[in-house]
Write a protein that holds these residues in place. Structure first.
Motif, PDB file in Angstrom:
ATOM      1  N   ARG A  89       0.851  -1.159   0.061  1.00  0.00           N
ATOM      2  CA  ARG A  89       0.002   0.068   0.054  1.00  0.00           C
ATOM      3  C   ARG A  89       1.077   1.335   0.074  1.00  0.00           C
ATOM      4  O   ARG A  89       0.473   2.266  -0.541  1.00  0.00           O
ATOM      5  N   ASP A  90       1.845   1.085   0.799  1.00  0.00           N
ATOM      6  CA  ASP A  90       2.949   2.275   0.824  1.00  0.00           C
ATOM      7  C   ASP A  90       3.929   2.327  -0.428  1.00  0.00           C
ATOM      8  O   ASP A  90       4.516   3.315  -0.098  1.00  0.00           O
ATOM      9  N   SER A  91       4.009   1.405  -1.223  1.00  0.00           N
ATOM     10  CA  SER A  91       5.052   1.338  -2.052  1.00  0.00           C
ATOM     11  C   SER A  91       4.580   1.066  -3.471  1.00  0.00           C
ATOM     12  O   SER A  91       3.979   2.318  -4.152  1.00  0.00           O
ATOM     13  N   GLU A 147      -4.733   2.671   7.785  1.00  0.00           N
ATOM     14  CA  GLU A 147      -4.229   1.549   8.347  1.00  0.00           C
ATOM     15  C   GLU A 147      -5.198   0.503   8.634  1.00  0.00           C
ATOM     16  O   GLU A 147      -5.111  -0.770   8.231  1.00  0.00           O
ATOM     17  N   GLU A 148      -6.127   1.058   9.392  1.00  0.00           N
ATOM     18  CA  GLU A 148      -7.460  -0.050   9.588  1.00  0.00           C
ATOM     19  C   GLU A 148      -7.986  -0.546   8.678  1.00  0.00           C
ATOM     20  O   GLU A 148      -8.279  -1.685   8.359  1.00  0.00           O
ATOM     21  N   GLU A 149      -8.047   0.130   7.385  1.00  0.00           N
ATOM     22  CA  GLU A 149      -8.960  -0.359   6.183  1.00  0.00           C
ATOM     23  C   GLU A 149      -7.893  -1.248   5.423  1.00  0.00           C
ATOM     24  O   GLU A 149      -8.286  -2.206   4.992  1.00  0.00           O
ATOM     25  N   GLN A 174      -9.833  -9.709   4.451  1.00  0.00           N
ATOM     26  CA  GLN A 174     -10.951 -10.312   3.667  1.00  0.00           C
ATOM     27  C   GLN A 174     -10.495 -10.954   2.368  1.00  0.00           C
ATOM     28  O   GLN A 174     -11.159 -12.047   2.155  1.00  0.00           O
ATOM     29  N   ILE A 175      -9.565 -10.397   1.675  1.00  0.00           N
ATOM     30  CA  ILE A 175      -8.853 -11.094   0.721  1.00  0.00           C
ATOM     31  C   ILE A 175      -8.160 -12.450   1.152  1.00  0.00           C
ATOM     32  O   ILE A 175      -8.262 -13.430   0.243  1.00  0.00           O
ATOM     33  N   TRP A 176      -7.660 -12.243   2.100  1.00  0.00           N
ATOM     34  CA  TRP A 176      -7.033 -13.646   2.549  1.00  0.00           C
ATOM     35  C   TRP A 176      -8.111 -14.711   2.852  1.00  0.00           C
ATOM     36  O   TRP A 176      -7.905 -15.743   2.357  1.00  0.00           O
TER      37      TRP A 176
END
Length: 306
Positions: free
Chosen positions: A238-240, A257-259, A266-268
């Protein structure tokens, strides 16, 4: 050790002792460049775990090369020798890519097999267009999302000694096959094939990908640890990479961060955990070498098939 088990079991210390103090042909700088995102394995892992693996494989390759010479002498054949093929399987986020790159480099440092190539089965996924047509976008990485016929043809040509064989190229950035690009494999001494489902048995075919393997490795860990590593990697992406406007997952770059944790979880649960339980984990018993990772990413146990 259970003497009736199919595997010989080694602790980390027992396995490390097998290397017989052969010098490690790898620098710390090379090791750091090989590591994948969020792969926190220490340099000692290469020395204590992967170096002995390459010593074992070197013995197997040498025996295979001698067998080829004996068979060629017996039959009078002049055909090119077949590459020695190694399969590496395991879950998403378990560290397969780092393991494959590390083995590739270490194996290439042995004098009798300098030419070591590596492909990932990501290149044999059906293009997104096809997956969308078949309603399989949420099953990407499941056995049915791969062009198995093309992968089997590729392995047939490599194993048959064809001088040049091409494999499709996959981009994790755009999350799709890259048109008009190919990886060329030119009769290597060793070919490493890395992918989550390479040990899968396809009920619709009489030939399996693993039929072409001379040696196979399964990288294993507790599901709870793999889930945590997946979520950590998602947050780092997300940060890269996700911030790149060309990224298929660019929409995730603005998550809090929470999202991020909620989305990755959820994806996992909906995709990766299902694939792991149904398709990937059941194949571990087909591997010749099992590497069991602890929660700190280090290999804690090695199991070698008898």
């Amino acid at each position: 050790m259970n003497r009736h088990s199919l595997y010989m079991e080694f602790s980390r210390e027992e396995w490390s002792a097998i290397r017989d103090h052969t010098p490690l042909p790898l620098t710390k700088e090379e090791f750091e460049k090989l590591k994948g995102l969020n792969d926190q394995i220490p340099f000692q892992e290469a020395e204590q775990i992967y170096h002995p693996i390459t010593r074992l494989i070197n013995l197997y390759v040498a025996a295979s090369q001698q067998l080829y010479k004996s068979a060629a002498y017996f039959t009078g054949s002049q055909e090119a020798k077949s590459p020695y093929i190694i399969g590496i399987a395991g879950s998403v986020a378990v560290g397969k890519s780092t393991a494959a790159r590390l083995l590739q480099l270490l194996l290439s440092r042995w004098t009798n097999h300098r030419n070591v190539d590596l492909i990932t089965t990501d290149g044999f996924l059906h293009p997104n267009r096809v997956l969308q047509e078949r309603g399989l976008m949420k099953k990407k990485g499941f056995p049915e999302s791969y062009d198995i016929k093309r992968l089997l043809q590729f392995l047939t040509e490599v194993k048959g000694g064809k001088p040049e064989v091409t494999a499709p190229v996959y981009s994790h950035l755009v999350y799709d096959i890259v048109p008009d690009r190919a990886q060329v494999v030119r009769a290597p001494d060793i070919l490493i094939v890395e992918g989550i489902n390479v040990l899968q048995v396809n009920k619709e075919s009489q030939v399996f990908v693993s039929d072409f393997f001379d040696f196979s490795i399964y990288l294993d860990a507790e599901e709870s640890d793999i889930k945590r590593w997946y979520i950590e990697r998602f947050r780092m992406l997300r940060d890269s990479a996700f911030r790149n406007p060309d990224s298929y997952f660019h929409r995730y770059s603005t998550l809090t961060e929470e999202e991020s944790v909620q989305t990755a979880t959820q994806i996992w649960e909906e995709i990766n955990a299902v694939n792991l339980r149904q398709n990937i984990s059941p194949t571990k018993g087909r591997a010749q070498l099992l590497l069991q990772k602890g929660s700190n990413h280090e290999i804690r146990k090695v199991l070698l098939r008898k």
